[in-house]
Scaffold this active site. Sequence first.
Site, short mmCIF file in Angstrom:
data_model
loop_
_atom_site.label_atom_id
_atom_site.label_comp_id
_atom_site.label_asym_id
_atom_site.label_seq_id
_atom_site.Cartn_x
_atom_site.Cartn_y
_atom_site.Cartn_z
N HIS A 118 43.22 34.23 39.42
CA HIS A 118 44.49 33.83 40.00
C HIS A 118 44.36 33.70 41.51
O HIS A 118 43.72 34.54 42.17
CB HIS A 118 45.58 34.84 39.64
CG HIS A 118 46.01 34.75 38.20
ND1 HIS A 118 46.30 35.85 37.43
CD2 HIS A 118 46.18 33.66 37.39
CE1 HIS A 118 46.65 35.45 36.21
NE2 HIS A 118 46.57 34.13 36.17
N GLU A 121 45.02 36.54 43.88
CA GLU A 121 44.34 37.79 43.52
C GLU A 121 42.88 37.78 43.99
O GLU A 121 41.98 38.25 43.31
CB GLU A 121 44.44 38.01 42.01
CG GLU A 121 45.88 38.15 41.52
CD GLU A 121 46.00 38.45 40.03
OE1 GLU A 121 44.96 38.60 39.36
OE2 GLU A 121 47.13 38.52 39.54
N HIS A 263 41.85 41.42 37.39
CA HIS A 263 43.09 40.88 37.96
C HIS A 263 43.69 41.95 38.87
O HIS A 263 43.06 42.99 39.08
CB HIS A 263 44.05 40.48 36.84
CG HIS A 263 43.58 39.31 36.04
ND1 HIS A 263 44.02 38.02 36.26
CD2 HIS A 263 42.68 39.22 35.02
CE1 HIS A 263 43.43 37.19 35.42
NE2 HIS A 263 42.60 37.90 34.65
N GLU A 322 43.47 45.54 35.69
CA GLU A 322 44.47 45.23 36.72
C GLU A 322 44.31 46.24 37.85
O GLU A 322 44.68 47.40 37.72
CB GLU A 322 45.88 45.30 36.12
CG GLU A 322 46.13 44.29 35.00
CD GLU A 322 46.40 42.88 35.51
OE1 GLU A 322 46.39 42.67 36.74
OE2 GLU A 322 46.63 41.98 34.67
#
Length: 354
Positions: A118, A121, A263, A322
């Site tokens: 992303h 990110e 992520h 994450e």
Amino acid sequence: MKQYVVKLEDTIHKVSFSHNVSVKDILDFNPHLQDGRAYIYPGEQLLIPNSYHGKFKEKQGECVKEFSFGDVKAYIDKWRGHRLLDASVIGKSVLGYPLYLLKIGNGPKEVFYSGGWHANEWMTSKFLCDWIDVVLDNYDKNELFYGDNLKSIFDKVTLYVVPMVNPDGISLVQQGNYPNHPYYHTINRINKGAPSFDHWSANIRGVDLNHQWPAGWKQEADESPQKPWPRHYSGTSPLTEPEVLAIYHLTLKHHFSHVLAFHSQGQVIYWGYRNMEPKISKEMVDRLSLRSSYVPVRTADSDGGYKDWFIQETGRPGFTIEVGVGTNPLPFRAYGEIWANNVELALEGLKISI
């Protein structure tokens, strides 16, 4: 005082760092820039005051400037010729950036890490490259790495890493849109004319690269934007984007025992998909959790992700890590916590299936 012509991927913090001057100095001599997060565009001229003595340095676990494709390339140039690492190109982004694959080790077990999916990110790409650099340094010194012998690990494991899946989007988030950008009008249309891009997670065509996978793709697409968008648009069908196709063909070419996709929202580890994950996944995620403090969560309320597809396609373990919490892009100061939580997690990721 000197004049500086802004280059592709430049930001105020990058210019500050490379010229050994403070961000405040750049802002003082260039009053059209409102703050340190203002965009600067290729071809723009800046006044740079005289630099301080010495050189600015970025310490281990520290982030003082944005990390983009050029930084990945600089690391690869630094590592060139290392006995443990090979670099190759597995494809190109929409804008033609090479998608680099790093191969580390010589073992029969194959593991795959990826980051920078992303656009906002990008700290995941920085973490992976910083971590590899420290690993190679410890390997060369024949030192234990958090209690583990790296030579022994890399005799058993070969790690493959694509540190930056979405270089086009990352560049947009960091440098913004400008008239000479090849997708200038497309970006303006997708972003409804808004001049800021902190919220942009898609690739340069407005397709979310982690919603592009043929695992529940239609359900995800039906519940997401129906046209190119800064985030969550799944595309007209699965596997339309060149960045995704490069990862797809790489995965089919190899027999990865498990994959970790990095992520940066939630500080959790997603480890399942529609009860298709193998039983060993629970034991593996518990080990990753103990080395990071991240909470294991069986599944997210979404489909179409790379980890989802990998589990569905291969029946082998897949994990979405994450690494942060807050609003993307995370502030520079968040990187210390990211490093502290993930340096041992990434090490454990090499060991959990040995």
